[in-house]
Design a protein around this motif. Structure first.
Motif, PDB file in Angstrom:
ATOM      1  N   ILE A 151      33.496  -2.087  58.023  1.00  0.00           N
ATOM      2  CA  ILE A 151      33.955  -1.199  56.970  1.00  0.00           C
ATOM      3  C   ILE A 151      35.348  -0.803  57.135  1.00  0.00           C
ATOM      4  CG2 ILE A 151      33.356   0.861  55.815  1.00  0.00           C
ATOM      5  CD1 ILE A 151      30.611   0.795  56.788  1.00  0.00           C
ATOM      6  N   ILE A 152      36.242  -1.111  56.052  1.00  0.00           N
ATOM      7  CA  ILE A 152      37.681  -0.616  56.114  1.00  0.00           C
ATOM      8  C   ILE A 152      37.768   0.589  55.244  1.00  0.00           C
ATOM      9  CG2 ILE A 152      39.775  -1.431  55.643  1.00  0.00           C
ATOM     10  CD1 ILE A 152      38.794  -4.416  55.765  1.00  0.00           C
ATOM     11  N   CYS A 174      33.868   0.600  61.894  1.00  0.00           N
ATOM     12  CA  CYS A 174      34.672   1.269  60.707  1.00  0.00           C
ATOM     13  C   CYS A 174      36.198   1.118  61.180  1.00  0.00           C
ATOM     14  CB  CYS A 174      34.097   2.555  60.451  1.00  0.00           C
ATOM     15  SG  CYS A 174      35.202   3.349  59.125  1.00  0.00           S
ATOM     16  N   LEU A 175      36.989   0.818  60.415  1.00  0.00           N
ATOM     17  CA  LEU A 175      38.617   0.836  60.792  1.00  0.00           C
ATOM     18  C   LEU A 175      39.015   1.607  59.888  1.00  0.00           C
ATOM     19  CD1 LEU A 175      38.976  -3.190  60.662  1.00  0.00           C
ATOM     20  CD2 LEU A 175      38.281  -1.506  62.823  1.00  0.00           C
ATOM     21  N   GLU A 176      39.611   2.722  60.745  1.00  0.00           N
ATOM     22  CA  GLU A 176      40.284   3.939  59.752  1.00  0.00           C
ATOM     23  C   GLU A 176      41.674   3.887  60.192  1.00  0.00           C
ATOM     24  OE1 GLU A 176      39.686   6.208  57.278  1.00  0.00           O
ATOM     25  OE2 GLU A 176      41.799   6.763  57.848  1.00  0.00           O
ATOM     26  N   ALA A 177      42.477   4.014  58.942  1.00  0.00           N
ATOM     27  CA  ALA A 177      43.988   3.998  59.302  1.00  0.00           C
ATOM     28  C   ALA A 177      44.617   5.480  59.843  1.00  0.00           C
ATOM     29  CB  ALA A 177      44.907   3.705  57.937  1.00  0.00           C
ATOM     30  N   GLY A 178      43.774   6.524  59.297  1.00  0.00           N
ATOM     31  CA  GLY A 178      44.014   7.850  59.816  1.00  0.00           C
ATOM     32  C   GLY A 178      43.519   8.332  60.942  1.00  0.00           C
ATOM     33  N   VAL A 240      38.883   1.719  50.694  1.00  0.00           N
ATOM     34  CA  VAL A 240      40.185   2.389  50.916  1.00  0.00           C
ATOM     35  C   VAL A 240      40.841   3.113  49.729  1.00  0.00           C
ATOM     36  CG1 VAL A 240      40.822   0.877  52.618  1.00  0.00           C
ATOM     37  CG2 VAL A 240      41.433   0.230  50.464  1.00  0.00           C
ATOM     38  N   GLY A 241      39.743   3.597  48.706  1.00  0.00           N
ATOM     39  CA  GLY A 241      40.219   4.326  47.677  1.00  0.00           C
ATOM     40  C   GLY A 241      40.229   3.525  46.258  1.00  0.00           C
ATOM     41  N   VAL A 242      40.319   4.190  45.295  1.00  0.00           N
ATOM     42  CA  VAL A 242      40.570   3.684  44.007  1.00  0.00           C
ATOM     43  C   VAL A 242      41.743   3.707  43.089  1.00  0.00           C
ATOM     44  CG1 VAL A 242      38.009   3.887  43.591  1.00  0.00           C
ATOM     45  CG2 VAL A 242      39.383   5.583  42.787  1.00  0.00           C
TER      46      VAL A 242
END
Ligand SMILES: Cc1cc2nc3c(=O)[nH]c(=O)nc-3n(C[C@H](O)[C@H](O)[C@H](O)COP(=O)(O)OP(=O)(O)OC[C@H]3O[C@@H](n4cnc5c(N)ncnc54)[C@H](O)[C@@H]3O)c2cc1C
Length: 394
Positions: A151-152, A174-178, A240-242
């Motif tokens: 899950i990105i 799960c890969l989270e940038a923050g 990663v958002g919309v």
């Protein structure tokens, strides 16, 4: 026949058959609009609810989330599988493309409620997103015992997908940038306290993804990280958002800036309003522009927009207290208000676990509240955040 008895010959068009568009149709009729009302929807479905897609639909408890809506009762002309492709705001003309081809028609008023589209990452590998009922049904079939699911993005959608994937016995990364899941929404201090919920999931924070490449086998994909690591996955879900769906509004004469810019009555131009995920509205409460991709915003704006079209001079300012919720890892998170970056935080714990958070501004007014499994406390905090002279809540 008096003027009052004369039939209303105006045409109002609502573009976007989601929650906001549905509420707009219902409200216009309830507020007495008797002219021609047209609902145009890009999907093949009548309006349906999206929050259950990442919850009950993924879990297999529901196959449909259709909203209660009867176009015949509302005397609506509904065109599904039809997309708005162009707008001339000054001339009040809308172009659409549907099963019968392209057409341009005039309107007296327009409601823009075309929502948002998930952001995809670069690369030709398969990446699933979760926005439509079709997306949810495809993903559900792939969340099987032992599947390697990457899950990105560890935000709302990522956390809810991770919850169900873990329940189904998937091997979840799960890969989270923050620095922590939900850190952007809640701040690192609070987000850090929720990390324990990710038990059993390979959660990698401060991790950026460069690209999604095709897999060597016939299913899944390879996720290439910024540090060069490659992760093989049976399922890649990008959360990663919309982005607001504004492509068709380029050159329309409306101001576009992370959505359709509207004033504090949701008005984008004379006779045109925008609401829900696509709107970027003026908010005195937030001290600037607000783009809210929440169910409550789409619902409330849809129910309160009618005056902006029927009686714009007297339309009330639209600036409710924002509210959203998320069901993840067996917990219900509910958030009301709008926290400022420098707000002071008060935290409640029960048995060492986070139970509630209150944010206060420099004047010691309550700006936002987060409850964990405290649905009964929601209403009083929403009132407290919304009051003109906010007081700390005991
Ligand atoms: C999986 C998921 C889970 C969610 N969970 C929560 C939650 O727990 N809590 C919460 O507060 N919020 C949640 N949300 C957010 C909430 O559902 C949205 O904020 C809400 O649906 C927005 O409604 P809308 O009517 O503005 O847009 P949408 O529901 O996106 O509807 C817009 C419609 O317009 C159509 N459209 C787009 N472009 C065009 C065009 N050019 N012409 C015609 N039609 C067009 C789209 O196809 C779509 O059908 C969730 C969203 C998703 C996707």
């Amino acid at each position: 026949m008096s003027d009052q008895d004369a039939p209303d010959r105006r045409t109002f068009i609502v573009v976007g058959a989601g929650l906001a568009g549905m509420r707009a149709c219902t409200t216009l009729r309830r507020k007495g609009f008797t002219g021609r009302l047209v609902l145009i929807g890009g999907e093949p479905h009548l309006p349906y609810d999206r929050p259950p897609l990442s919850k009950d639909v993924l879990r297999g408890k529901k196959d449909s989330t259709a909203l209660p809506f009867d176009p015949a009762k509302l005397d609506l002309e509904v065109r599904l599988n039809t997309r708005a492709t162009g707008l001339d705001a000054a001339a009040r003309q809308l172009t659409t493309r549907g099963p019968d081809g392209e057409s341009t028609e005039s309107f007296d008023a327009l409601v823009i409620a075309t929502g948002a589209t998930p952001i995809r990452l670069p690369g030709d590998g398969e990446q699933l997103v979760l926005r439509t009922i079709e997306d949810a049904l495809v993903l559900r079939d792939r969340l099987v015992d032992g599947a390697r699911v990457v899950i990105i993005g560890g935000s709302w959608i990522g956390a809810e997908v991770a919850t169900v994937a873990r329940e189904h016995g998937c091997r979840v990364t799960c890969l989270e940038a923050g620095p922590a899941p939900l850190a952007q929404a809640l701040g690192s201090e609070i987000a850090d306290r929720l990390r324990g919920w990710w038990d059993g999931i390979d959660l990698r924070v401060d991790t950026a993804v460069s690209r999604i490449d095709p897999s060597d086998s016939d299913r899944g994909a390879q996720v290439l990280l910024a540090d060069g690591t490659v992760l093989a996955a049976d399922v890649v879900v990008t959360g990663v958002g919309v982005r607001p769906d504004t492509g068709w509004l380029e050159g329309s004469g409306l101001t576009l800036q992370r959505g359709v810019v509207v004033d504090d009555r949701l008005i984008a131009a004379p006779g045109i309003v925008a609401l829900g995920d696509i709107a970027s509205r003026d908010s005195a409460r937030a001290g600037g522009r607000l783009s809210l991709e929440h169910w409550d915003e789409a619902s409330t704006a849809g129910m309160l927009m009618a005056e902006a079209l029927l009686d714009p001079e007297n339309a009330a300012v639209y600036d409710p207290v924002p509210y959203f919720w998320s069901d993840q890892f067996g917990h219900k998170l509910q958030y009301v208000g709008h926290r400022g970056p420098a707000d002071r935080i008060e935290i409640d714990e029960v048995d060492g676990e986070l139970s509630a958070v209150r944010w206060f501004n420099a004047e010691d007014n309550l700006t936002a509240w987060l409850g964990v499994d405290l649905p009964k406390d929601l209403v009083k905090h929403r009132k407290a955040v919304g009051g003109p002279l906010q007081q700390p809540v005991a």
